[in-house]
Design an enzyme around this catalytic site. Sequence first.
Site, mmCIF file in Angstrom:
data_model
loop_
_atom_site.group_PDB
_atom_site.id
_atom_site.type_symbol
_atom_site.label_atom_id
_atom_site.label_comp_id
_atom_site.label_asym_id
_atom_site.label_seq_id
_atom_site.Cartn_x
_atom_site.Cartn_y
_atom_site.Cartn_z
ATOM 1 C CG MET A 29 51.295 25.630 34.417
ATOM 2 S SD MET A 29 52.622 25.127 35.508
ATOM 3 C CE MET A 29 52.223 26.028 36.990
ATOM 4 C CG HIS A 33 42.427 31.890 38.720
ATOM 5 N ND1 HIS A 33 42.861 32.975 37.979
ATOM 6 C CD2 HIS A 33 43.569 31.241 39.097
ATOM 7 C CE1 HIS A 33 44.173 33.008 37.951
ATOM 8 N NE2 HIS A 33 44.640 31.956 38.610
ATOM 9 N N GLY A 35 41.573 35.042 36.381
ATOM 10 C CA GLY A 35 42.830 35.555 35.821
ATOM 11 C C GLY A 35 43.122 34.888 34.481
ATOM 12 C CG HIS A 36 44.134 30.699 34.344
ATOM 13 N ND1 HIS A 36 43.812 30.270 35.602
ATOM 14 C CD2 HIS A 36 45.453 30.442 34.195
ATOM 15 C CE1 HIS A 36 44.883 29.753 36.189
ATOM 16 N NE2 HIS A 36 45.895 29.850 35.359
ATOM 17 C CG ASP A 149 52.987 34.470 36.972
ATOM 18 O OD1 ASP A 149 53.478 33.881 37.934
ATOM 19 O OD2 ASP A 149 51.780 34.348 36.648
ATOM 20 C CG MET A 183 41.581 35.893 41.223
ATOM 21 S SD MET A 183 40.270 35.559 40.046
ATOM 22 C CE MET A 183 38.967 36.523 40.782
ATOM 23 C CB SER A 184 47.317 32.447 42.733
ATOM 24 O OG SER A 184 48.173 31.329 42.745
ATOM 25 C CB SER A 185 46.208 27.572 40.278
ATOM 26 O OG SER A 185 45.904 28.087 39.000
ATOM 27 N NE ARG A 186 52.404 26.985 43.417
ATOM 28 C CZ ARG A 186 53.098 27.248 42.304
ATOM 29 N NH1 ARG A 186 53.027 28.433 41.741
ATOM 30 N NH2 ARG A 186 53.847 26.312 41.752
HETATM 31 P P1 AMP Z 1 49.536 29.540 35.320
HETATM 32 O O1 AMP Z 1 48.432 28.610 35.001
HETATM 33 O O2 AMP Z 1 49.681 29.843 36.764
HETATM 34 O O3 AMP Z 1 50.844 29.144 34.661
HETATM 35 O O4 AMP Z 1 49.148 30.932 34.640
HETATM 36 C C1 AMP Z 1 48.854 31.004 33.287
HETATM 37 C C2 AMP Z 1 48.765 32.450 32.888
HETATM 38 O O5 AMP Z 1 47.742 33.089 33.662
HETATM 39 C C3 AMP Z 1 50.059 33.222 33.149
HETATM 40 O O6 AMP Z 1 50.312 34.101 32.068
HETATM 41 C C4 AMP Z 1 49.749 33.965 34.412
HETATM 42 O O7 AMP Z 1 50.485 35.165 34.557
HETATM 43 C C5 AMP Z 1 48.282 34.269 34.215
HETATM 44 N N1 AMP Z 1 47.645 34.588 35.481
HETATM 45 C C6 AMP Z 1 47.679 33.860 36.628
HETATM 46 N N2 AMP Z 1 47.022 34.496 37.618
HETATM 47 C C7 AMP Z 1 46.586 35.665 37.089
HETATM 48 C C8 AMP Z 1 45.845 36.770 37.615
HETATM 49 N N3 AMP Z 1 45.434 36.803 38.872
HETATM 50 N N4 AMP Z 1 45.565 37.798 36.778
HETATM 51 C C9 AMP Z 1 45.989 37.778 35.493
HETATM 52 N N5 AMP Z 1 46.677 36.768 34.945
HETATM 53 C C10 AMP Z 1 46.980 35.727 35.732
#
Ligand code: AMP
Length: 279
Positions: A29, A33, A35-36, A149, A183-186
């Site tokens: 989405m 960061h 993580g992505h 997730d 790490m999280s976008s939030r």
């Molecule tokens: P999102 O943009 O939040 O939908 O996340 C996109 C992908 O990045 C999903 O597969 C998430 O599980 C993964 N993701 C998000 N945060 C992390 C993180 N801290 N470490 C590894 N993968 C992550």
Amino acid sequence: MQIINSVKTMQEIGNNWDAGKRIGFVPTMGYFHQGHLSLVAEANKQSEITVVSIFVNPSQFGPNEDFDSYPRDMQRDLELLSNYKVDYVFSPSSEQMYPQDYRTWVEVEGISSILCGASRPGHFRGVATVILKLINILKPNLMFMGEKDFQQVTVLKKMLKDLNCITQIVPCHIIREDDGLAMSSRNIYLNPEQRKQALCLFKAIQQAQTQYKQGIRETIFLQKEAADLVKKFGGIVDYISFVEPNTLQEVAIADDNTRIMLAVFIGKTRLIDNAPLKG
Ligand code: AMP
């Protein structure tokens, strides 16, 4: 790196992949960061062609959730991706993904209504639907997803198996900040005080892992201790659960397979984390 906004164009590309080339897909989405980016790096390693989607999927947000305020920065995302070998960035509009006459939804029964699904009704229906749409458009061999997730990975593995999809999920490790916060976008929603409080998720995981190492197996005890720690930090527990990792069913007595899963509110921000209890 080609940026594609049209579903039709992306589908044409997806219909004509070179046979023999492995297509790796990273659904996101946006608001990247590390993580992505770790998923993109893994896709680069394991596939010949890497496709990243950036789509804030409205159907996975509840009516009172943060769809409107969810952070978005396409320019920054594209700059970050330019450090990797990304062949296509697919970023469709909501109108193309869900036209006015859109009527079809994917429901993975059971595991979609526990844990995050219990607090976010309809969330996994939205996730499963958009992912099935994306893989029908892109036809990837591998889909790289974060264990951050964990329930999402479990729900989607079940969907791909039940619906005979060729795409396989490659689960990837959670990337954390130096102090342990996943790490999280939030995380951007957190003010400095809340940023400190947010560490309670990782601390609760570490405490449970230590107690497990010391020989404690009763999850009712581990759960209470974790909840007490979260409260001390000022977090509000949504759930803390000790589960069997394939079914996500709660276990009363933990063993080496058990995973701790938690969701905690820090102010209005809901954060999730998980880890194997064995460490
Ligand atoms: P999102 O943009 O939040 O939908 O996340 C996109 C992908 O990045 C999903 O597969 C998430 O599980 C993964 N993701 C998000 N945060 C992390 C993180 N801290 N470490 C590894 N993968 C992550």
